[in-house]
Design a protein around this motif. Structure first.
Motif, mmCIF file in Angstrom:
data_model
loop_
_atom_site.group_PDB
_atom_site.id
_atom_site.type_symbol
_atom_site.label_atom_id
_atom_site.label_comp_id
_atom_site.label_asym_id
_atom_site.label_seq_id
_atom_site.Cartn_x
_atom_site.Cartn_y
_atom_site.Cartn_z
ATOM 1 N N ASN A 251 0.831 -1.211 0.000
ATOM 2 C CA ASN A 251 0.000 0.000 0.000
ATOM 3 C C ASN A 251 0.863 1.257 0.000
ATOM 4 O O ASN A 251 1.938 1.278 0.602
ATOM 5 C CB ASN A 251 -0.900 0.037 1.241
ATOM 6 C CG ASN A 251 -2.059 -0.923 1.119
ATOM 7 O OD1 ASN A 251 -2.690 -1.000 0.068
ATOM 8 N ND2 ASN A 251 -2.333 -1.671 2.172
ATOM 9 N N MET A 263 -3.816 3.723 -1.224
ATOM 10 C CA MET A 263 -4.310 2.663 -2.105
ATOM 11 C C MET A 263 -3.269 1.562 -2.217
ATOM 12 O O MET A 263 -2.099 1.746 -1.847
ATOM 13 C CB MET A 263 -4.572 3.233 -3.502
ATOM 14 C CG MET A 263 -3.303 3.757 -4.177
ATOM 15 S SD MET A 263 -3.596 4.757 -5.641
ATOM 16 C CE MET A 263 -4.327 3.588 -6.758
ATOM 17 N N SER A 264 -3.691 0.452 -2.793
ATOM 18 C CA SER A 264 -2.748 -0.630 -3.096
ATOM 19 C C SER A 264 -2.056 -0.323 -4.416
ATOM 20 O O SER A 264 -2.685 0.180 -5.359
ATOM 21 C CB SER A 264 -3.516 -1.948 -3.222
ATOM 22 O OG SER A 264 -2.699 -2.881 -3.892
ATOM 23 N N THR A 266 -1.227 -2.324 -6.541
ATOM 24 C CA THR A 266 -1.706 -3.245 -7.593
ATOM 25 C C THR A 266 -2.813 -2.614 -8.436
ATOM 26 O O THR A 266 -3.048 -3.040 -9.562
ATOM 27 C CB THR A 266 -2.246 -4.557 -6.982
ATOM 28 O OG1 THR A 266 -3.256 -4.209 -6.034
ATOM 29 C CG2 THR A 266 -1.151 -5.340 -6.284
ATOM 30 N N THR A 267 -3.492 -1.568 -7.915
ATOM 31 C CA THR A 267 -4.592 -0.975 -8.689
ATOM 32 C C THR A 267 -4.174 0.304 -9.427
ATOM 33 O O THR A 267 -5.004 0.960 -10.041
ATOM 34 C CB THR A 267 -5.806 -0.664 -7.782
ATOM 35 O OG1 THR A 267 -5.395 0.261 -6.771
ATOM 36 C CG2 THR A 267 -6.343 -1.917 -7.120
ATOM 37 N N LYS A 271 1.822 0.940 -14.902
ATOM 38 C CA LYS A 271 2.634 -0.162 -14.365
ATOM 39 C C LYS A 271 4.123 0.192 -14.358
ATOM 40 O O LYS A 271 4.562 1.067 -15.075
ATOM 41 C CB LYS A 271 2.423 -1.434 -15.206
ATOM 42 C CG LYS A 271 0.966 -1.904 -15.242
ATOM 43 C CD LYS A 271 0.434 -2.190 -13.821
ATOM 44 C CE LYS A 271 -1.054 -2.518 -13.862
ATOM 45 N NZ LYS A 271 -1.793 -1.920 -12.740
ATOM 46 N N ARG A 297 -6.889 8.460 -4.923
ATOM 47 C CA ARG A 297 -6.906 7.052 -5.305
ATOM 48 C C ARG A 297 -7.629 6.851 -6.638
ATOM 49 O O ARG A 297 -7.116 6.199 -7.552
ATOM 50 C CB ARG A 297 -7.590 6.206 -4.212
ATOM 51 C CG ARG A 297 -7.433 4.700 -4.432
ATOM 52 C CD ARG A 297 -8.415 3.876 -3.624
ATOM 53 N NE ARG A 297 -9.766 3.982 -4.159
ATOM 54 C CZ ARG A 297 -10.804 4.517 -3.487
ATOM 55 N NH1 ARG A 297 -10.666 4.972 -2.270
ATOM 56 N NH2 ARG A 297 -11.991 4.585 -4.053
ATOM 57 N N GLU A 298 -8.840 7.414 -6.757
ATOM 58 C CA GLU A 298 -9.614 7.261 -8.009
ATOM 59 C C GLU A 298 -8.816 7.780 -9.208
ATOM 60 O O GLU A 298 -8.817 7.176 -10.280
ATOM 61 C CB GLU A 298 -10.930 8.050 -7.918
ATOM 62 C CG GLU A 298 -11.978 7.382 -7.053
ATOM 63 C CD GLU A 298 -13.139 8.329 -6.734
ATOM 64 O OE1 GLU A 298 -13.287 9.358 -7.450
ATOM 65 O OE2 GLU A 298 -13.876 8.049 -5.768
ATOM 66 N N GLU A 301 -6.093 5.506 -10.298
ATOM 67 C CA GLU A 301 -6.616 4.257 -10.877
ATOM 68 C C GLU A 301 -7.130 4.438 -12.303
ATOM 69 O O GLU A 301 -7.107 3.497 -13.087
ATOM 70 C CB GLU A 301 -7.752 3.708 -9.994
ATOM 71 C CG GLU A 301 -7.238 3.058 -8.720
ATOM 72 C CD GLU A 301 -8.352 2.609 -7.756
ATOM 73 O OE1 GLU A 301 -8.029 1.873 -6.819
ATOM 74 O OE2 GLU A 301 -9.517 2.996 -7.953
ATOM 75 N N ASP A 302 -7.583 5.668 -12.642
ATOM 76 C CA ASP A 302 -8.189 5.814 -13.986
ATOM 77 C C ASP A 302 -7.356 6.697 -14.924
ATOM 78 O O ASP A 302 -7.809 7.087 -15.984
ATOM 79 C CB ASP A 302 -9.635 6.328 -13.892
ATOM 80 C CG ASP A 302 -9.733 7.771 -13.408
ATOM 81 O OD1 ASP A 302 -8.696 8.453 -13.332
ATOM 82 O OD2 ASP A 302 -10.855 8.215 -13.097
#
Length: 444
Positions: A251, A263-264, A266-267, A271, A297-298, A301-302
């Motif tokens: 995290n 966040m993690s 992984t998400t 990469k 976080r969001e 992720e996007d």
């Protein structure tokens, strides 16, 4: 009325001209090359005097202040003469920063600065803040200051832009990493380039912040030997920190005044280890600007990555083609090769900036099955790798390079354009190189 002379009629020059005129300067733009039509139109529409194809020195030496494009080296005779005459020479960033009350986040580093700049911008937009992105990317900072009333400016800053500052101080500075680059502009002395990068923090005060990579030896050594006023907030993949950003149980943890789990890893949308670091830096900067952790976080992720940066183009006959044209130095290519998971046909080459390819040796040994040279001068690449890679082919353009790659690559392989060099021998710039590569792939 003060005379503002602008050397270079590109994005930063024309932006500065607009702002200078607005602020009551008598503006003159001079470009030794030919100014692109779109910029000429802007200058004509704004009734700004300009010349291209030569420099009229008599006019230039009347300047009270000169803004030079970051592309012009200090060793050029005109610049030397201006300095001898005691005429101040500044960058667009310095000029524009005097006219904005917006909060500035400045981002520099040898690699990762574009992605980190885009990440911070993406997060602040998601948080509904009134934000503009500029500097080395997008619309010039000066033009934004002239035309848009942004509350926040997220600026990608190159060492050349930082070389021309006097008082400029971002509220938040991010230093992603420092590896040898552009040494041809710094008398081939790495310490000159390092000092250039650290100019981002030289005018910061105690209530400003410097976010930096604590795993980068060059940065840590410099900080051990120099005193700064700014609050230091390191990020690290390797250790837990008393203050800053680190990884615990996969995290991302932010620690400044309070501790929060964002966040993690992984998400994360992007990469690779280097992108995890870019995300950590962007998260810290956004958090300092009071963005809520779920918004951060969001956004992470996007997020969709920068064009020409490990950009997946197409998969043809089970072969993935990747455009990493923005990798204009060895370190950027190191990241690209490090993230390859399948046998790789590597397209490399261009204008060598004093590159040392030996750093890539272990990765080339492990991952690269063939090398395709894309440049006019390929000797150094061939000499470095001819004992490690069986197949090395020289090509003279993106289309030819892609056709050769198509013949060599087999199902399950990756074809990677990651040049590790500047593009000015065969292309206009790295975007042009990336676009020609993509076009050639689409035409296969």
């Amino acid at each position: 009325m003060k005379n503002l002379v602008i050397l270079g009629g590109g994005e930063s020059g024309v932006g500065t001209a607009i702002l200078g005129k607005q602020k009551g300067y008598n503006v003159f733009v001079s470009d030794k090359g030919i100014i692109a039509q779109k910029y000429k139109d802007v200058l004509l529409n704004n009734e700004i005097e300009f010349e291209d194809g030569s420099h009229t020195e008599a006019k230039i030496f009347k300047a009270d202040v000169v803004m030079k494009s970051p592309g012009i080296p200090d060793k050029v005779q005109l610049i030397v003469t201006l300095k001898e005459k005691g005429i101040p020479i500044i960058s667009e960033i310095e000029f524009a920063s005097k006219y904005t009350n917006g909060v500035v986040v400045g981002i520099t580093g040898s690699n990762g600065k574009t992605t980190t700049t885009m990440l911070v911008n993406h997060i602040l937009k998601k948080a509904n803040l009134n934000v503009g992105m500029g500097g080395n990317i997008g619309k010039s900072f000066a033009q934004q200051v002239a035309e848009d009333n942004f509350g926040f400016h997220v600026l990608e800053l190159s060492s050349f832009q930082l070389d021309g500052i006097v008082d400029f101080a971002p509220h938040i500075a991010i230093l992603t990493n420092i590896t040898p680059d552009h040494l041809d502009r710094y008398n081939y002395l790495f310490e000159n380039y390092i000092n250039s990068k650290f100019r981002i923090t030289e005018n910061q005060k105690e209530n400003d912040f410097l976010i930096y990579d604590a795993d980068d030896e060059v940065i840590v050594n410099w900080l051990n030997n120099n005193k700064l006023k700014a609050t230091l907030l390191p990020f690290s993949l390797e250790k837990e920190l008393e203050q800053g950003v680190y990884i615990k149980d996969n995290n991302i943890i932010l620690k400044y005044k309070t501790e929060q789990t964002i966040m993690s890893i992984t998400t994360l949308a992007l990469k690779g280890k280097h992108n995890t670091k870019n995300a950590m830096a962007a998260a810290m900067a956004s958090s300092l600007l009071k963005v809520r952790s779920n918004t951060i976080r969001e956004s992470l992720e996007d997020f969709e990555g920068a064009e020409h940066r490990l950009e997946e183009v197409l998969k043809i006959n089970g072969v993935q083609y990747i455009n990493d044209s923005k990798a204009t130095n060895v370190n950027a290519t190191f990241y690209a090769l490090e993230s390859m998971k399948t046998p790789t046909v590597w397209i490399v080459g261009g204008v060598d900036k004093g590159n040392d390819y030996l750093d890539l040796m272990p990765l080339v040994r492990e991952k690269v099955k063939a090398i395709i040279c894309l440049g006019i001068e390929n000797q150094k690449i061939i000499q470095t790798f001819n004992n490690v890679v069986d197949l090395i082919v020289e090509t003279a353009g993106a289309e030819e390079a892609v056709k050769v790659a198509y013949k060599i690559a087999e199902k399950g392989d990756t074809v990677l354009l990651s040049p590790a060099c500047a593009s000015f021998d065969l292309f206009d710039n790295y975007e042009d190189r990336g676009n020609k590569f993509k076009q050639a792939v689409r035409e296969l």
